[in-house]
Scaffold this active site. Structure first.
Site, PDB file in Angstrom:
ATOM      1  N   GLU A  21       0.838  -1.206   0.000  1.00 46.41           N
ATOM      2  CA  GLU A  21       0.000   0.000   0.000  1.00 46.41           C
ATOM      3  C   GLU A  21       0.870   1.252   0.000  1.00 46.41           C
ATOM      4  O   GLU A  21       0.542   2.239  -0.651  1.00 46.41           O
ATOM      5  CB  GLU A  21      -0.907   0.021   1.237  1.00 46.41           C
ATOM      6  CG  GLU A  21      -1.974  -1.048   1.240  1.00 46.41           C
ATOM      7  CD  GLU A  21      -2.827  -0.985   2.479  1.00 46.41           C
ATOM      8  OE1 GLU A  21      -3.993  -0.595   2.362  1.00 46.41           O
ATOM      9  OE2 GLU A  21      -2.319  -1.335   3.576  1.00 46.41           O
ATOM     10  N   TYR A  53     -14.572  26.844   1.820  1.00 46.72           N
ATOM     11  CA  TYR A  53     -14.394  25.434   1.498  1.00 46.72           C
ATOM     12  C   TYR A  53     -13.179  25.222   0.610  1.00 46.72           C
ATOM     13  O   TYR A  53     -12.579  24.158   0.617  1.00 46.72           O
ATOM     14  CB  TYR A  53     -15.648  24.783   0.917  1.00 46.72           C
ATOM     15  CG  TYR A  53     -16.395  25.566  -0.131  1.00 46.72           C
ATOM     16  CD1 TYR A  53     -16.008  25.540  -1.451  1.00 46.72           C
ATOM     17  CD2 TYR A  53     -17.513  26.312   0.214  1.00 46.72           C
ATOM     18  CE1 TYR A  53     -16.702  26.242  -2.411  1.00 46.72           C
ATOM     19  CE2 TYR A  53     -18.234  27.018  -0.732  1.00 46.72           C
ATOM     20  CZ  TYR A  53     -17.820  26.985  -2.049  1.00 46.72           C
ATOM     21  OH  TYR A  53     -18.514  27.680  -2.999  1.00 46.72           O
ATOM     22  N   GLU A  73      -7.876   6.100  10.069  1.00 48.34           N
ATOM     23  CA  GLU A  73      -8.342   6.772  11.284  1.00 48.34           C
ATOM     24  C   GLU A  73      -7.372   7.894  11.664  1.00 48.34           C
ATOM     25  O   GLU A  73      -7.790   8.971  12.090  1.00 48.34           O
ATOM     26  CB  GLU A  73      -8.452   5.775  12.439  1.00 48.34           C
ATOM     27  CG  GLU A  73      -9.543   4.734  12.259  1.00 48.34           C
ATOM     28  CD  GLU A  73      -9.102   3.483  11.512  1.00 48.34           C
ATOM     29  OE1 GLU A  73      -9.790   2.462  11.659  1.00 48.34           O
ATOM     30  OE2 GLU A  73      -8.092   3.512  10.766  1.00 48.34           O
ATOM     31  N   LYS A 100     -11.535   4.051   1.372  1.00 52.93           N
ATOM     32  CA  LYS A 100     -10.332   3.451   0.813  1.00 52.93           C
ATOM     33  C   LYS A 100     -10.767   2.304  -0.086  1.00 52.93           C
ATOM     34  O   LYS A 100     -11.534   1.435   0.336  1.00 52.93           O
ATOM     35  CB  LYS A 100      -9.467   2.952   1.973  1.00 52.93           C
ATOM     36  CG  LYS A 100      -8.152   2.396   1.619  1.00 52.93           C
ATOM     37  CD  LYS A 100      -7.428   2.058   2.937  1.00 52.93           C
ATOM     38  CE  LYS A 100      -6.076   1.503   2.713  1.00 52.93           C
ATOM     39  NZ  LYS A 100      -5.368   1.241   3.963  1.00 52.93           N
TER      40      LYS A 100
END
Length: 121
Positions: A21, A53, A73, A100
């Site tokens: 990854e 934004y 997280e 993901k």
């Protein structure tokens, strides 16, 4: 009270627990929901009375371009830290969702998603 949502921001990152990854990288999708009073901005038409934004998008892009994490997280927590540091005084709370794809584990699924919320009051 109001909400600003930025949905499905896409970022190519090198996050993850597994070595492949971090080597190959992957796309993350990020949703942000900011809760804050919007009445004043609606009356004044002034960006200083709300949260830009565009700035939030840039903050997230910079965070993901310059840091790697094992866990999404931790990505969400770092993004919330950045939002709180820059905009926390204007916000009641912020919610982050991170998805993901192409997770290297067995099974059939679309994605893995985490959601994290923080209050700033």
């Amino acid at each position: 009270m109001g909400k600003i949502r930025i949905n499905n921001m896409k970022f190519y990152t090198k996050n993850g627990v597994l070595p492949q990854e971090r080597i190959l990288g992957q796309q993350l999708e990020v949703d942000v929901e900011l809760r804050l009073p919007l009445d004043q901005a609606g009356k004044t038409d002034d960006v200083n009375d709300t949260v830009s934004y565009a700035e939030v998008n840039d903050q997230i892009a910079q965070r993901l371009a310059n840091h790697s994490y094992n866990l999404i997280e931790a990505v969400a927590s770092a993004i919330l830290d950045d939002i709180e540091a820059e905009h926390g005084k204007k916000l009641d709370s912020a919610l982050i969702r991170i998805r993901k794809y192409s997770v290297p584990m067995p099974g059939v699924f679309d994605n893995i998603e985490i959601e994290m919320e923080r209050e700033f009051v």
